[in-house]
Design a protein around this motif. Structure first.
Motif, PDB file in Angstrom:
ATOM      1  N   ILE A  12       0.843  -1.201   0.000  1.00 28.10           N
ATOM      2  CA  ILE A  12       0.000   0.000   0.000  1.00 28.10           C
ATOM      3  C   ILE A  12       0.878   1.251   0.000  1.00 28.10           C
ATOM      4  O   ILE A  12       1.821   1.360   0.779  1.00 28.10           O
ATOM      5  CB  ILE A  12      -0.925  -0.006   1.231  1.00 28.10           C
ATOM      6  N   THR A  13       0.538   2.181  -0.889  1.00 29.53           N
ATOM      7  CA  THR A  13       1.267   3.440  -1.001  1.00 29.53           C
ATOM      8  C   THR A  13       0.297   4.618  -0.843  1.00 29.53           C
ATOM      9  O   THR A  13      -0.921   4.431  -0.853  1.00 29.53           O
ATOM     10  CB  THR A  13       1.962   3.551  -2.370  1.00 29.53           C
ATOM     11  N   THR A  14       0.837   5.806  -0.726  1.00 29.22           N
ATOM     12  CA  THR A  14      -0.005   6.997  -0.578  1.00 29.22           C
ATOM     13  C   THR A  14      -0.934   7.211  -1.776  1.00 29.22           C
ATOM     14  O   THR A  14      -2.129   7.486  -1.587  1.00 29.22           O
ATOM     15  CB  THR A  14       0.865   8.239  -0.336  1.00 29.22           C
ATOM     16  N   PRO A  15      -0.448   7.091  -3.030  1.00 28.94           N
ATOM     17  CA  PRO A  15      -1.369   7.262  -4.170  1.00 28.94           C
ATOM     18  C   PRO A  15      -2.532   6.268  -4.141  1.00 28.94           C
ATOM     19  O   PRO A  15      -3.669   6.641  -4.464  1.00 28.94           O
ATOM     20  CB  PRO A  15      -0.466   7.027  -5.391  1.00 28.94           C
ATOM     21  N   TRP A  16      -2.256   5.014  -3.743  1.00 28.27           N
ATOM     22  CA  TRP A  16      -3.344   4.039  -3.676  1.00 28.27           C
ATOM     23  C   TRP A  16      -4.341   4.425  -2.583  1.00 28.27           C
ATOM     24  O   TRP A  16      -5.552   4.288  -2.761  1.00 28.27           O
ATOM     25  CB  TRP A  16      -2.809   2.634  -3.408  1.00 28.27           C
ATOM     26  N   MET A  17      -3.840   4.919  -1.456  1.00 25.89           N
ATOM     27  CA  MET A  17      -4.738   5.327  -0.377  1.00 25.89           C
ATOM     28  C   MET A  17      -5.632   6.479  -0.812  1.00 25.89           C
ATOM     29  O   MET A  17      -6.790   6.567  -0.391  1.00 25.89           O
ATOM     30  CB  MET A  17      -3.927   5.731   0.858  1.00 25.89           C
ATOM     31  N   LEU A  42       2.393   5.370   7.432  1.00 27.52           N
ATOM     32  CA  LEU A  42       2.331   4.487   8.600  1.00 27.52           C
ATOM     33  C   LEU A  42       1.983   5.262   9.867  1.00 27.52           C
ATOM     34  O   LEU A  42       1.220   4.784  10.708  1.00 27.52           O
ATOM     35  CB  LEU A  42       3.674   3.774   8.780  1.00 27.52           C
ATOM     36  N   GLU A  43       2.521   6.461   9.990  1.00 23.09           N
ATOM     37  CA  GLU A  43       2.232   7.299  11.157  1.00 23.09           C
ATOM     38  C   GLU A  43       0.739   7.620  11.235  1.00 23.09           C
ATOM     39  O   GLU A  43       0.137   7.567  12.314  1.00 23.09           O
ATOM     40  CB  GLU A  43       3.056   8.582  11.071  1.00 23.09           C
ATOM     41  N   ILE A  44       0.133   7.931  10.094  1.00 24.39           N
ATOM     42  CA  ILE A  44      -1.310   8.211  10.059  1.00 24.39           C
ATOM     43  C   ILE A  44      -2.095   6.975  10.498  1.00 24.39           C
ATOM     44  O   ILE A  44      -3.034   7.063  11.302  1.00 24.39           O
ATOM     45  CB  ILE A  44      -1.751   8.651   8.653  1.00 24.39           C
ATOM     46  N   PHE A  45      -1.721   5.815   9.960  1.00 26.75           N
ATOM     47  CA  PHE A  45      -2.448   4.578  10.290  1.00 26.75           C
ATOM     48  C   PHE A  45      -2.344   4.235  11.775  1.00 26.75           C
ATOM     49  O   PHE A  45      -3.302   3.776  12.384  1.00 26.75           O
ATOM     50  CB  PHE A  45      -1.925   3.418   9.440  1.00 26.75           C
ATOM     51  N   TYR A  46      -1.168   4.447  12.363  1.00 25.77           N
ATOM     52  CA  TYR A  46      -1.007   4.178  13.795  1.00 25.77           C
ATOM     53  C   TYR A  46      -1.902   5.102  14.630  1.00 25.77           C
ATOM     54  O   TYR A  46      -2.516   4.671  15.609  1.00 25.77           O
ATOM     55  CB  TYR A  46       0.460   4.343  14.218  1.00 25.77           C
ATOM     56  N   GLU A  51      -8.144  12.489   6.752  1.00 30.29           N
ATOM     57  CA  GLU A  51      -7.970  13.865   6.295  1.00 30.29           C
ATOM     58  C   GLU A  51      -7.119  14.661   7.288  1.00 30.29           C
ATOM     59  O   GLU A  51      -6.244  15.441   6.895  1.00 30.29           O
ATOM     60  CB  GLU A  51      -9.340  14.533   6.132  1.00 30.29           C
ATOM     61  N   LYS A  52      -7.385  14.464   8.572  1.00 36.45           N
ATOM     62  CA  LYS A  52      -6.619  15.162   9.610  1.00 36.45           C
ATOM     63  C   LYS A  52      -5.152  14.760   9.551  1.00 36.45           C
ATOM     64  O   LYS A  52      -4.257  15.601   9.667  1.00 36.45           O
ATOM     65  CB  LYS A  52      -7.210  14.835  10.986  1.00 36.45           C
ATOM     66  N   GLY A  53      -4.900  13.456   9.376  1.00 38.50           N
ATOM     67  CA  GLY A  53      -3.524  12.972   9.294  1.00 38.50           C
ATOM     68  C   GLY A  53      -2.803  13.504   8.071  1.00 38.50           C
ATOM     69  O   GLY A  53      -1.628  13.885   8.144  1.00 38.50           O
ATOM     70  N   LYS A  54      -3.489  13.558   6.939  1.00 41.44           N
ATOM     71  CA  LYS A  54      -2.875  14.101   5.721  1.00 41.44           C
ATOM     72  C   LYS A  54      -2.497  15.568   5.898  1.00 41.44           C
ATOM     73  O   LYS A  54      -1.429  15.996   5.476  1.00 41.44           O
ATOM     74  CB  LYS A  54      -3.852  13.968   4.544  1.00 41.44           C
TER      75      LYS A  54
END
Length: 358
Positions: free
Chosen positions: A75-80, A155-159, A182-185
Motif C-alpha cells: 500500500i502506497t499513498t497514491p493508492w490510499m 504508517l504514522e497516520i495509520f497508527y 484527512e486530519k492525518g494528511k
C-alpha cells in the motif's frame, strides 16, 4: 458472522451471502435499493432463491479482493488516495438513498478492486448492523500490515487512526476513518512544509566560519583515516591458526546423508505451450500482470492474477484467484478462491493453457 460462498455462472463470478430479503411477502427497503438502484461505489447486486435458500449475489467478475490484491504489492499513498475517493463516493451514494453506513463491510476480503479499471468497490450487506458489529479492526490491521515500509508518513497516520479506534471501538465508523485520514494528511503536509523550510535555510553556528568547518572535516578524516589504516595493519598481522594435529587429520567424519528434495514442476502441454514452471520457491502467483505475478504467462485467456500455488505441511495446493476463464484441475473448474491439493500427474488448466504437475 458473514457466511460467504463463491459461484461461477455464465462467465461471471459471484460472492453469495444468505439473506432473508422478503418481509410480509415484500422486499425490504435496503434490499430493494441495493438490487434495483445499484448505488455508485457498491458492488452490483441481485437476489437469488434456490433449494429453499435465499440471499444476495455480488458480481465480482474481473475483480480482486484486497487481501489477494496485495499478496505481493504494498500500500502506497497514491493508492490510499484512490481508496479515499472510492469510499467517499460510496458513502455519498448511500446517503442519497438513506442506506445505513454501518452496513458497509470494510473487511479486506469484502473490498474489491477491478483489475482493469483499478476502480475500488465495496460490499453493502443490508441490516447487518442489527445483528452484528462491523469488523473495523481487520481493515485497520490490514492497512498497517501491508503498507510500504518507506512510507513513514503513511504508517504514522495509520497508527494514529488505529489508536483512535481502540478508544472509540463500536462508535468508530467509515466516516470516522475518513475524518481521521484527512486530519492525518493535513498534519503530514504541515510537517513536510516545515522540513522544506529547514532544508532551504541551513543553520550555521555562531562564530563558525566555512574555513573552520572544512578544517574540522579534514582533521576528522586524518584521525579516523589513520585509525582505520592502523586497524587494517593489525588485522593483516594476526597469527595464523595452528595446523591440525596429525592424529586428528587421520580421522574421517561421516557426512549426514539427506534425501534429495523431490522435483516439483508444471510442464506445459501442446505445441503452443512448452513452458515449464518450477515450484521450488513457494508461494507462487501465476498471471499476466508484471509486478503482481511471480510467473508471467503472456496469453489473453490468462487473468492478471490467475492462480496461486502454496505449500502447507509438505502438501502443494492450487488456488483460483477469481479468474475470468477459470482454473481447472483434471477438467473440473475451481470456484473463485477455491483451493485444492495437487497430486502427481494432475492435469492443470489456466485459461486455455494446459499443464501437467510432476
Amino acid at each position: 458472522m458473514l457466511q460467504m460462498e463463491y459461484q461461477n455462472s455464465y462467465n461471471h463470478n459471484y460472492l453469495k451471502l444468505k439473506a432473508k430479503w422478503e418481509q410480509g411477502g415484500k422486499m425490504r427497503y435496503q434490499y430493494r435499493i441495493l438490487t434495483l438502484r445499484n448505488p455508485q461505489g457498491l458492488l452490483r447486486t441481485d437476489t437469488y432463491s434456490e433449494d429453499g435458500e435465499s440471499g444476495l449475489r455480488y458480481d465480482i467478475s474481473s475483480k480482486q479482493s484486497l487481501d489477494k490484491y496485495f499478496l505481493k504489492g504494498r500500500i502506497t499513498t497514491p493508492w490510499m488516495e484512490e481508496l479515499e475517493a472510492a469510499l467517499k463516493e460510496a458513502l455519498w451514494s448511500m446517503e442519497q438513498y438513506l442506506l445505513d453506513y454501518r452496513n458497509l463491510i470494510l473487511r479486506p476480503d469484502c473490498i474489491f478492486q477491478d483489475m482493469e479499471s483499478e476502480k475500488i468497490q465495496f460490499l453493502y450487506y443490508p441490516y447487518y448492523a442489527e445483528e452484528e458489529s462491523p469488523d473495523m479492526e481487520a481493515f485497520l490491521s490490514f492497512l498497517l500490515d501491508h503498507t510500504e515500509e518507506n512510507e513513514s508518513r503513511l504508517l504514522e497516520i495509520f497508527y494514529d487512526i488505529y489508536a483512535e479506534w481502540e478508544t472509540l471501538r463500536e462508535e468508530f465508523t467509515a466516516e470516522t476513518f475518513l475524518l481521521l485520514w484527512e486530519k492525518g494528511k493535513q498534519g503530514n503536509q504541515e510537517k513536510k512544509t516545515e522540513t522544506e523550510i529547514w532544508e532551504e535555510e541551513p543553520v550555521q553556528e555562531a562564530g563558525e566560519e566555512c574555513g573552520e568547518t572544512e578544517k574540522r572535516m579534514d582533521l576528522g578524516e586524518f584521525f579516523f583515516g589513520r585509525h582505520r589504516k592502523k586497524q587494517k595493519e593489525e588485522e593483516s598481522f594476526t597469527e595464523s591458526p595452528a595446523p591440525p594435529d596429525e592424529e586428528e587429520m587421520g580421522k574421517t567424519t561421516y557426512l549426514e546423508v539427506k534425501p534429495e528434495k523431490e522435483e516439483r514442476k508444471l510442464f506445459g502441454n501442446g505445441r503452443q505451450n512448452r513452458r515449464v514452471i518450477s515450484l521450488d520457491k513457494l508461494p507462487l502467483i501465476i498471471g499476466k500482470k508484471g509486478g503482481m505475478a511471480d510467473v508471467i504467462l503472456a496469453d489473453g485467456s490468462v487473468s492478471r492474477m490467475h492462480a496461486r500455488i502454496t505449500e502447507e505441511s509438505e502438501k502443494i495446493y492450487l488456488e483460483d484467484l477469481n479468474t475470468t476463464n477459470g482454473t481447472y484441475k483434471n477438467g473440473i473448474r475451481l470456484k473463485p478462491y477455491e483451493r485444492v491439493e495437487l497430486w502427481k500427474e494432475d492435469e492443470i488448466k489456466l485459461g486455455k493453457l494446459e499443464f501437467t504437475y510432476r
